[in-house]
Design a protein around this motif. Structure first.
Motif, PDB file in Angstrom:
ATOM      1  N   UNK A 250       0.729  -1.141   0.071  1.00 49.09           N
ATOM      2  CA  UNK A 250      -0.068  -0.118  -0.088  1.00 49.09           C
ATOM      3  C   UNK A 250       0.856   1.142   0.023  1.00 49.09           C
ATOM      4  N   UNK A 251       0.352   2.217  -0.672  1.00 48.81           N
ATOM      5  CA  UNK A 251       1.169   3.654  -0.649  1.00 48.81           C
ATOM      6  C   UNK A 251       0.703   4.196   0.537  1.00 48.81           C
ATOM      7  N   UNK A 252       1.468   5.464   0.783  1.00 53.07           N
ATOM      8  CA  UNK A 252       1.581   6.042   2.033  1.00 53.07           C
ATOM      9  C   UNK A 252      -0.096   6.843   2.376  1.00 53.07           C
ATOM     10  N   UNK A 253      -0.604   6.809   1.348  1.00 47.69           N
ATOM     11  CA  UNK A 253      -2.120   7.492   1.427  1.00 47.69           C
ATOM     12  C   UNK A 253      -2.915   6.564   2.188  1.00 47.69           C
ATOM     13  N   UNK A 254      -2.544   5.239   1.984  1.00 48.14           N
ATOM     14  CA  UNK A 254      -3.404   4.225   2.751  1.00 48.14           C
ATOM     15  C   UNK A 254      -2.865   4.100   3.871  1.00 48.14           C
ATOM     16  N   UNK A 260      -3.884  11.570   5.743  1.00 44.83           N
ATOM     17  CA  UNK A 260      -4.190  11.844   4.377  1.00 44.83           C
ATOM     18  C   UNK A 260      -5.573  12.419   4.360  1.00 44.83           C
ATOM     19  N   UNK A 261      -6.443  11.821   5.063  1.00 45.15           N
ATOM     20  CA  UNK A 261      -7.912  12.301   4.915  1.00 45.15           C
ATOM     21  C   UNK A 261      -7.930  13.790   5.477  1.00 45.15           C
ATOM     22  N   UNK A 262      -7.192  13.972   6.643  1.00 41.16           N
ATOM     23  CA  UNK A 262      -7.162  15.373   7.242  1.00 41.16           C
ATOM     24  C   UNK A 262      -6.504  16.516   6.343  1.00 41.16           C
ATOM     25  N   UNK A 263      -5.522  16.040   5.809  1.00 36.94           N
ATOM     26  CA  UNK A 263      -4.958  16.733   4.685  1.00 36.94           C
ATOM     27  C   UNK A 263      -5.888  17.147   3.543  1.00 36.94           C
TER      28      UNK A 263
END
Ligand code: ATP
Ligand code: MG
Lengths: 407, 229
Positions: A250-254, A260-263
């Motif tokens: 998985x990539x860092x976004x996952x 990631x969601x907060x960003x």
């Protein structure tokens, strides 16, 4: 082309008005572009901060580990996988990790602590673990120390130990046995604030494998790529290359879904201010088009009387404004590119440094890319187009004799 | 009998409602024939402008009908009327109304561009009419650089160049001094004779009326006389 000629000449007819409108569009475009540049730049710094200090760009776990981390969801890194990672052109470096928790006993006090076991040499190629050491030494910089560990500053205060002192760990081994051993504090990490590393204990992978009876098994492979932008694509590519049902790539976004969601949510806030910029542009354009259309009502009446199709009048007004907008954006692009480039090299120094999630910024950097020009360009031209629609429809629908009578 | 270009059948036109209602035209029957060079005359407010506007479909009748080659203008939509004017009518306005951002040549060319006349033919016709109206060499000027009389000549060239069935002109000489007005009218008369171009124009000026071949007199919205000279 008659319609282009008319559009151009009508723009030149009120030079100062067109210039003013064009400058407004250009100014807003530049502002929009730079604000996007800085927004990309600061999110870029945040992402870099996260991926450089903790997550790397892509991670490999046993299937299910990310959802529910467990000591028992471990896997063995085969020679083949190692080779595939080493051979992959976008992979800069990779490292292996183990996570667990244990009771940590100091001389007087004890606490529960998260253990993170790293390969000291490889880890420092993937993350900036060395820079986190605030006192003492890094794991691999010590010799003849039995079971060296780095201890988080918060934890250190909690159990009141110093560099050089010994602590005892009690935990659970992967074979179900009770794991216990003595460890030596060789360094302190973290700034004592509430960040993850100041509540954590770092230890060498080998020692952890022994302590937890894991053999040569691990929990995580952390991979560093050339750029964080590549994460999704390369995670996909690695997934295909490794081709292993049991492994989850998985990539860092996952991996760092919360972050990631907060960003992304934060980023949405920026769209509001950019929306306001566009609204102002829209108003200026609207005033200009309305002024032009109103003044030229008589002329449109004549054109209609001569047999000009209403659609032609509509198109010529829309074209005229879109042309103005397009030209303004074109000229603005040079400035915006230059400024974004300048601020991406030499950012704006902050008088008072900003802290965001434990990360301190003392300068704001812009990030130059195609999209910081393209997005504002598309927006500017679309706004112009939309705003011009109403006056254009009004003018095209004018009743010729009424319009001619106005002088 | 000569061929009819436009027929006005029992046309009435009123503006406003109730007490304030103005009857601008009352039961006007008028056939315009090919080759006419007709003046519409009458006192101010007698309905001359209203009649011309109605003949080219710029205004709607209140009752009655306008027919052009068997078709009724009443049934046409806005863009059909625009097409009709583009193809059948040449208009000359009292205030010239050239397109200020286009040169003399481009103004004359304008309607032909809308009609997609091929470029070679366009250029040829523009040159021809520039010469006809005595403005050769002035094709690249903008309207503001011309005198009123010159502008009106451009307007006449613009009206004629696309070979319309009829040219309607509402007081084409009213903004000009009488000498210039007379010259302009002589030119129109020449075109009427040379090219069989049909003209209908309104005027107050007796010197202009003299030059008409047919004179339609309106009073209070009625046609009170229609004489051929
Ligand atoms: N749009 C309008 N609304 C109301 N009344 C109008 C309108 N246009 C014309 N009228 C009236 O209709 C009558 C005829 O006007 P029209 O303009 O046709 O006269 P005219 O013969 O052209 O006059 P002039 O010689 O002054 O140009 C007048 O009483 C005028 O006031
Ligand atoms: Mg009139």
């Amino acid at each position: 082309m008659l319609i282009l000629k008319l559009a151009f000449r009508n723009l030149l007819r009120h030079k100062s008005r067109s210039l003013l409108c064009g400058l407004t569009i250009m100014g807003a475009f530049i502002l929009f572009s730079i604000s996007l540049g800085f927004s990309d730049g600061s999110y870029g710094s945040l992402i870099r901060m996260l991926t450089d200090t903790q997550s790397g760009h892509v991670q490999v776990h046993r299937q299910g580990y990310l959802e529910r981390p467990s000591l028992f969801r471990h896997f063995q890194l085969s020679q083949e996988i190692k080779q595939q990672l080493n051979d992959h052109p976008q992979v800069q470096a990779w490292t292996t990790r183990i996570f667990s928790s244990a009771l940590v006993f100091g001389e007087k006090k004890s606490s529960i602590a998260r253990l993170m076991a790293v390969d000291p040499d490889q880890e420092s190629q993937v993350t900036r673990i060395r820079e986190k050491v605030k006192a003492g030494k890094f794991l691999s910089d010590t010799t003849d120390v039995y079971n060296p560990i780095l201890i988080g500053s918060h934890l250190q205060k909690l159990i009141q130990v110093k560099v050089g002192e010994e602590v005892a760990f009690i935990g659970q081994g992967a074979d179900g046995s009770v794991a216990n051993d003595l460890f030596t504090v060789v360094g302190i990490v973290g700034k004592g604030s509430d960040d993850a590393e100041s509540r954590r204990v770092y230890l060498p992978l080998k020692n952890a494998q022994e302590f937890l009876s894991l053999g040569d098994r691990i929990h995580e492979v952390t991979i560093r790529l050339d750029h964080f932008n590549l994460a999704r694509k390369e995670a996909e590519s690695l997934r295909n290359i490794l081709n292993n049902e049991a492994l989850d790539v998985q990539p860092w976004q996952v991996v760092e879904e919360q972050f990631y969601k907060a960003m992304m949510a934060d980023q949405q806030g920026n769209w509001i201010s950019q929306g306001v910029i566009m609204l102002i542009v829209g108003l200026v354009i609207l005033i200009t088009v309305l002024m032009n259309a109103f003044e030229r009502r008589h002329e449109f009446g004549v054109l209609l009387a001569l047999g000009t199709p209403p659609g032609f009048i509509f198109r010529s007004i829309v074209l005229e404004m879109t042309l103005l907008s397009g030209l303004s954006v074109l000229v603005g692009s040079f400035f915006a590119y230059g400024l974004n480039w300048y601020y991406s090299v030499d950012g704006i120094k902050l008088e008072t440094p900003l802290e965001y999630g434990g990360v301190v910024f003392n300068q704001m950097l812009s990030e130059n890319s195609m999209s910081v020009l393209l997005i504002p360009a598309i927006f500017s031209i679309c706004v112009t187009f939309l705003v011009a629609l109403y006056p254009a429809i009004k003018s095209a629908r004018a009743v010729p004799i009424e319009a001619i009578r106005e002088n | 009998m000569s061929e009819i270009v436009i027929a006005s059948k029992n046309v009435s036109k009123h503006f406003g409602e109730g007490e304030a209602q103005v009857h601008a035209l009352r039961e006007v029957d008028l056939d315009i024939n090919i080759g006419d060079f007709a003046a519409i005359v009458g006192p101010s407010g007698s309905g001359k402008t209203t009649l011309l506007n109605i003949l080219c479909g710029l205004d709607k009748v209140s009752s009655g009908d306008i027919q052009v080659s068997g078709r009724s203008l009443q049934d046409m939509s806005g863009s059909e009327l625009a097409k009709f004017r583009r193809e059948h009518i040449g208009l000359v306005f009292q205030a010239y109304n050239l397109i200020p951002v286009l040169t003399v040549m481009e103004n004359i060319e304008y309607v032909m561009l809308l009609q997609n006349v091929p470029v070679a033919e366009r250029k040829e016709r523009v040159e021809k009419f520039l010469t006809e109206v005595g403005l050769e060499g002035k094709g690249n000027r903008f309207p503001v650089e011309l005198s009123g009389g010159q502008q009106q000549r451009v307007a006449i060239a613009r009206a004629m160049v696309s070979h319309p069935d009829i040219i309607l002109a509402d007081e084409p000489t009213a903004n000009l001094d009488s000498e210039t007005g007379v010259l302009l009218l002589d030119m129109m008369r020449k075109f009427n004779e040379e090219f069989q171009m049909t003209f209908v124009f309104s005027t107050h000026d007796p010197q202009i009326m003299e030059r008409a071949k047919r004179m339609v007199t309106l009073t209070d919205g009625h046609i009170v006389s229609d004489e051929i000279k």
